[in-house]
Design a protein around this motif. Structure first.
Motif, mmCIF file in Angstrom:
data_model
loop_
_atom_site.group_PDB
_atom_site.id
_atom_site.type_symbol
_atom_site.label_atom_id
_atom_site.label_comp_id
_atom_site.label_asym_id
_atom_site.label_seq_id
_atom_site.Cartn_x
_atom_site.Cartn_y
_atom_site.Cartn_z
ATOM 1 N N GLY A 88 0.799 -1.221 0.000
ATOM 2 C CA GLY A 88 0.000 0.000 0.000
ATOM 3 C C GLY A 88 0.826 1.262 0.000
ATOM 4 N N GLN A 89 2.190 1.160 0.098
ATOM 5 C CA GLN A 89 2.996 2.344 0.143
ATOM 6 C C GLN A 89 3.318 2.840 -1.254
ATOM 7 O OE1 GLN A 89 6.398 1.610 2.532
ATOM 8 N NE2 GLN A 89 5.255 0.916 4.314
ATOM 9 N N ARG A 90 3.687 4.141 -1.345
ATOM 10 C CA ARG A 90 4.007 4.729 -2.620
ATOM 11 C C ARG A 90 5.330 4.171 -3.121
ATOM 12 N NH1 ARG A 90 3.465 9.427 -1.052
ATOM 13 N NH2 ARG A 90 5.604 10.094 -0.779
ATOM 14 N N LEU A 120 0.711 17.206 -0.378
ATOM 15 C CA LEU A 120 -0.724 17.081 -0.563
ATOM 16 C C LEU A 120 -1.008 16.575 -1.964
ATOM 17 C CD1 LEU A 120 -1.925 20.417 1.099
ATOM 18 C CD2 LEU A 120 -1.411 18.224 2.186
ATOM 19 N N ASN A 121 -2.229 16.085 -2.178
ATOM 20 C CA ASN A 121 -2.594 15.566 -3.492
ATOM 21 C C ASN A 121 -3.800 16.315 -4.037
ATOM 22 O OD1 ASN A 121 -5.240 13.760 -3.185
ATOM 23 N ND2 ASN A 121 -3.974 13.405 -1.360
ATOM 24 N N THR A 122 -3.928 16.318 -5.347
ATOM 25 C CA THR A 122 -4.956 17.105 -6.039
ATOM 26 C C THR A 122 -6.343 16.503 -5.915
ATOM 27 O OG1 THR A 122 -4.525 15.920 -8.106
ATOM 28 C CG2 THR A 122 -3.261 17.922 -7.688
ATOM 29 N N ARG A 123 -6.448 15.247 -5.531
ATOM 30 C CA ARG A 123 -7.764 14.625 -5.427
ATOM 31 C C ARG A 123 -8.483 15.026 -4.152
ATOM 32 N NH1 ARG A 123 -7.904 8.423 -4.097
ATOM 33 N NH2 ARG A 123 -7.637 9.366 -2.034
ATOM 34 N N ASP A 124 -7.742 15.147 -3.050
ATOM 35 C CA ASP A 124 -8.348 15.362 -1.738
ATOM 36 C C ASP A 124 -8.215 16.789 -1.241
ATOM 37 O OD1 ASP A 124 -8.866 12.607 -1.736
ATOM 38 O OD2 ASP A 124 -6.916 12.158 -0.833
ATOM 39 N N PRO A 137 -2.904 10.042 -3.139
ATOM 40 C CA PRO A 137 -1.670 9.928 -2.344
ATOM 41 C C PRO A 137 -0.566 9.134 -3.027
ATOM 42 C CG PRO A 137 -3.621 9.436 -1.017
ATOM 43 C CD PRO A 137 -4.078 9.489 -2.437
ATOM 44 N N LYS A 138 -0.905 8.308 -4.023
ATOM 45 C CA LYS A 138 0.099 7.499 -4.711
ATOM 46 C C LYS A 138 0.416 8.034 -6.105
ATOM 47 C CE LYS A 138 -1.501 3.341 -2.335
ATOM 48 N NZ LYS A 138 -2.021 1.956 -2.499
#
Length: 546
Positions: A103-105, A236-240, A264-265
């Motif tokens: 599950g990690q990037r 930060l990510n653009t989705r959230d 996040p990934k």
């Protein structure tokens, strides 16, 4: 017959009344009249005189920190493609990963602060396993057996017990599937790499003239850079995150700030380029083009909280005025954004963020007309801001004080005289400097009541917000003596400590951006002069600022 309630039930029922009486009682320490920012200056713990030669506000994160390591793959700016799912070079197949690490990037963001952190000081995620072997399951090798057809005919597709719940689950699955697919269908956009704009030549400092760092200062330097390294690897990510949150992510590391695309990934890219090319953040865009072809910036929840905020963030991040802005197929520049903010300057309105941006991108003697035919200039902006109160302004008034501070500090940087409204701004800020240090708590944090009086709430989020904002402004206004004062070091130490001890906490994006920027300024203005030039990449040595 009515049953009598037990005694402990009635006791608990009285608790809300006691709480209301307790909380409603004012205390003398929180009264606004208990502390006067314009009281006698003789009790000040710091030197209030700010000499022009004592200040040099650096202008570049890459050059000032002495950290100019390349981030990610070495690619040309014009060939940078956002949202591209195919890598530019063939990669070798990844080894088999354990279940705890899937599950990690796969490709974390490389931090420019890693070189100063010893291997023992590196932290790992709570669920990270250093070495884990995949568990062999004999059942996983067997071919799955499809369910019998009879079961499909008997069992209904929707549960008869709670059909509404089943429909809600179906909708949630569709939403999650659409979020996953949105990361794969991001638009392909190319933009140039942002470079910090140098407004004044760097000040040459001989390292031999600097006082040696004490053991406490050396430990503080390691702690601050450990915090900067940790949060740089978790953008930060653009989705959230909304455009408002992304603007604070941009401020954190200035032109070096990175964000993740689609989740996040996702792939990392420049926060400056993503915002200036008006890409969607949490399915919202920040800018649009009016019917007459003029650029506009939206103001509202999750967008600009204040007029001129985007321009102020770009100015504080030292983004060049020639950097391109692309909106709905129309090409603009950051300079065009400044012109738009110039046309919408009105008296008796909040001009805090306009002052920060326009002072950076305009000459000190520039004059202009707004869209109502009124003449404006920088001294008038300063005059309008001084007339308005500090208490009750944005973030306790720290942004208003930052605008006034950067106005006369930029004047000093340019070698121009500090007179007229600039001198009034300097005196105004100096008094609030003294007052802020008087309200500082023993643990190094600043008052949780901003400038209303002393305050030391137990809420870590509240102390994190006030200390980060106040320290950022105080570093803008600090002289060389105030930079090295123990009170300033205590504030930086407190902020770095709570940020590292709570490094996996989901902080609010706004306070987090200002807190990171405060530590970045402190590291640049206090510690970067001690970094050896030989530790910098050869190609970047000439760009180091002092």
């Amino acid at each position: 017959m009515q049953r009598r309630l037990p005694g402990y039930v009635s006791a608990f029922a009285a608790l809300p009344l006691v709480a209301i009486v307790t909380l409603g009682t004012p205390t003398a320490g929180n009264a606004e009249t208990a502390w006067d920012p314009f009281a006698s200056e003789s009790n000040s713990t710091l030197d209030a005189q700010i000499a022009p030669q004592d200040f040099d506000l650096p202008t570049s994160v890459l050059a000032k920190i002495g950290v100019l390591a390349k981030i990610g793959q070495q690619a040309k700016p014009e060939s940078l493609q956002l949202g591209s799912a195919q890598p530019s070079k063939p990669q070798a197949p990844e080894p088999q990963k354990s279940r705890s690490l899937r599950g990690q990037r796969s490709s974390p963001v490389t931090s420019p602060f890693t070189k100063w952190i010893s291997p023992k000081a590196k932290s790992s995620e709570p669920n990270e396993v250093e070495s884990a072997k995949p568990v062999e399951d004999s059942l996983s090798k067997a071919k799955p057996i499809p369910p019998p057809q009879v079961a499909r005919r008997i069992r209904p597709q929707t549960s008869s017990r709670n059909p509404a719940q089943s429909q809600a689950q179906t909708r949630s699955k569709k939403r999650s599937a659409s979020k996953r697919s949105s990361a794969k269908s991001l638009p392909v956009v190319s933009f140039p790499t942002p470079v910090a704009e140098l407004t004044t030549p760097p000040r040459e400092i001989d390292p031999s003239d600097l006082p040696p760092l004490t053991q406490g200062q050396q430990r503080l330097r390691v702690k601050i850079r450990r915090v900067l390294n940790h949060y740089y690897q978790r953008p930060l990510n653009t989705r959230d995150r909304s455009p408002w949150e992304m603007m604070h992510a941009l401020l954190a590391y200035e032109v070096d700030s990175k964000i993740l695309l689609g989740g996040p990934k996702g792939k990392s890219t420049s926060a400056v380029g993503w915002l200036c090319f008006n890409q969607a953040c949490k399915r919202r865009t920040l800018m649009y083009v009016s019917d007459n072809g003029q650029m506009r910036v939206r103001v509202g929840p999750a967008l600009q909280g204040h007029r001129g905020q985007l321009l102020a963030m770009l100015a504080q991040s030292k983004v060049s005025k020639n950097y391109p802005i692309r909106i709905e197929g129309h090409d603009f520049t950051v300079g065009d954004l400044a012109k738009m903010e110039m046309r919408t300057c009105y008296p008796r309105t909040e001009l805090t963020f306009k002052l920060i941006g326009l002072m950076h991108y305009l000459d000190s003697d520039a004059t202009w007309m707004n869209d109502q035919g009124m003449e404006w200039n920088i001294p008038r902006l300063i005059s309008e801001e001084i007339r308005q109160p500090v208490r009750g302004a944005a973030c306790g008034g720290t942004h208003r004080l930052s605008g006034l501070t950067l106005a006369y500090k930029t004047r000093l940087q340019r070698g121009e005289p500090v007179d007229g409204q600039y001198l009034k701004a300097q005196k105004f800020v100096t008094r609030y400097q003294q007052y802020a240090y008087r309200l500082q708590n023993r643990d190094g944090s600043f008052s949780t009541e901003w400038f209303r009086g002393p305050g030391n709430e137990k809420s870590i989020d509240r102390k994190f917000k006030t200390t980060g904002h106040l320290l950022e402004w105080l570093l803008y206004a600090a002289s060389e003596k105030q930079l090295r004062h123990q009170k300033t070091a205590n504030a930086a130490n407190y902020l770095a400590t709570i940020m590292y001890n709570n490094r996996y906490k989901d902080w609010e994006a706004g306070p987090l951006g200002h807190a990171i920027h405060a530590l970045l300024l402190y590291d640049r203005m206090v510690f970067s002069h001690y970094d050896e030039p030989k530790n910098l990449p050869v190609a970047r040595k000439s760009r180091r600022l002092n």
